[in-house]
Design a protein around this motif. Structure first.
Motif, short mmCIF file in Angstrom:
data_model
loop_
_atom_site.label_atom_id
_atom_site.label_comp_id
_atom_site.label_asym_id
_atom_site.label_seq_id
_atom_site.Cartn_x
_atom_site.Cartn_y
_atom_site.Cartn_z
N MET A 277 123.55 91.45 12.74
CA MET A 277 122.33 91.73 12.04
C MET A 277 121.66 90.41 11.65
N ARG A 278 120.38 90.30 11.94
CA ARG A 278 119.64 89.09 11.58
C ARG A 278 119.54 88.97 10.07
N PHE A 279 119.32 87.75 9.62
CA PHE A 279 119.33 87.44 8.19
C PHE A 279 118.18 86.49 7.88
N SER A 280 117.53 86.71 6.74
CA SER A 280 116.46 85.82 6.28
C SER A 280 116.75 85.38 4.86
N GLN A 281 116.43 84.14 4.57
CA GLN A 281 116.48 83.66 3.20
C GLN A 281 115.07 83.27 2.81
N MET A 282 114.64 83.77 1.65
CA MET A 282 113.32 83.45 1.12
C MET A 282 113.51 82.58 -0.11
N ILE A 283 112.72 81.51 -0.17
CA ILE A 283 112.76 80.60 -1.31
C ILE A 283 111.33 80.52 -1.85
N GLU A 284 111.16 81.00 -3.07
CA GLU A 284 109.85 80.94 -3.72
C GLU A 284 109.84 79.73 -4.65
N TYR B 279 104.41 79.18 -3.39
CA TYR B 279 104.72 79.27 -1.96
C TYR B 279 106.02 80.02 -1.75
N VAL B 280 106.15 80.60 -0.55
CA VAL B 280 107.40 81.24 -0.15
C VAL B 280 107.78 80.68 1.21
N LEU B 281 108.97 80.12 1.28
CA LEU B 281 109.52 79.62 2.54
C LEU B 281 110.53 80.66 3.02
N THR B 282 110.29 81.23 4.19
CA THR B 282 111.20 82.20 4.79
C THR B 282 111.89 81.53 5.97
N VAL B 283 113.22 81.50 5.92
CA VAL B 283 114.02 80.88 6.97
C VAL B 283 114.87 81.97 7.61
N GLU B 284 114.80 82.08 8.94
CA GLU B 284 115.49 83.15 9.65
C GLU B 284 116.69 82.62 10.42
N PHE B 285 117.74 83.47 10.45
CA PHE B 285 119.00 83.15 11.13
C PHE B 285 119.43 84.34 11.98
N SER B 286 120.31 84.08 12.92
CA SER B 286 120.80 85.16 13.78
C SER B 286 121.72 86.12 13.03
N SER B 287 122.35 85.65 11.94
CA SER B 287 123.24 86.52 11.15
C SER B 287 123.44 85.91 9.76
N TYR B 288 123.97 86.70 8.84
CA TYR B 288 124.31 86.21 7.51
C TYR B 288 125.32 85.08 7.59
N GLU B 289 126.32 85.24 8.43
CA GLU B 289 127.37 84.23 8.56
C GLU B 289 126.79 82.89 9.01
N VAL B 290 125.87 82.94 9.96
CA VAL B 290 125.23 81.72 10.44
C VAL B 290 124.37 81.10 9.33
N GLY B 291 123.70 81.94 8.55
CA GLY B 291 122.93 81.45 7.42
C GLY B 291 123.80 80.75 6.40
N MET B 292 124.98 81.30 6.13
CA MET B 292 125.89 80.69 5.16
C MET B 292 126.49 79.40 5.72
N GLU B 293 126.71 79.36 7.03
CA GLU B 293 127.16 78.12 7.67
C GLU B 293 126.10 77.03 7.46
N ASN B 294 124.83 77.41 7.62
CA ASN B 294 123.74 76.46 7.41
C ASN B 294 123.70 75.99 5.95
N SER B 295 123.91 76.92 5.01
CA SER B 295 123.87 76.57 3.59
C SER B 295 124.95 75.55 3.22
N ALA B 296 126.06 75.57 3.94
CA ALA B 296 127.18 74.67 3.65
C ALA B 296 126.98 73.26 4.21
N ARG B 297 125.98 73.05 5.03
CA ARG B 297 125.75 71.74 5.65
C ARG B 297 125.17 70.75 4.64
#
Length: 98
Positions: free
Chosen positions: A1-8, A49-67
């Protein structure tokens, strides 16, 4: 499932944000994880502003967050913002091109 993170965030220095994002994109070329980012401005709230960042999955998004480079970008954004950042983690349930 694709995953998005929004940062306002709110800032009067959006040009600095754009310059920093451009530099990050050049630096991360060929090894970045997010596959799409959209910056939107709230028409009803000045400098919000709202920054929306899209990832292929939640797991990939969390991998990105850990970088480390993601942490550096988040620190920059916190310093740039005129208040606290608001995060939303969203599973993409449905997507249509209309």
């Amino acid at each position: 499932m694709r995953f998005s993170q929004m940062i306002e965030f709110e800032t009067g220095r959006i040009d600095e944000f754009n310059a920093h994002l451009d530099a990050w994109m050049m630096k991360s070329e060929g090894h970045r994880i997010p596959h799409r980012a959209v910056l939107s401005r709230d028409r009803d709230s000045h400098d919000v502003y709202v920054l929306t960042v899209e990832f292929s999955s939640y797991e990939v998004g969390m991998e990105n967050s850990a970088r480390p480079e993601t942490g550096e970008f988040a620190a920059f954004l916190s310093d740039l913002a005129d208040g606290p950042l608001t995060f939303r983690n969203l599973d993409v349930i449905r997507e249509e091109d209309l």
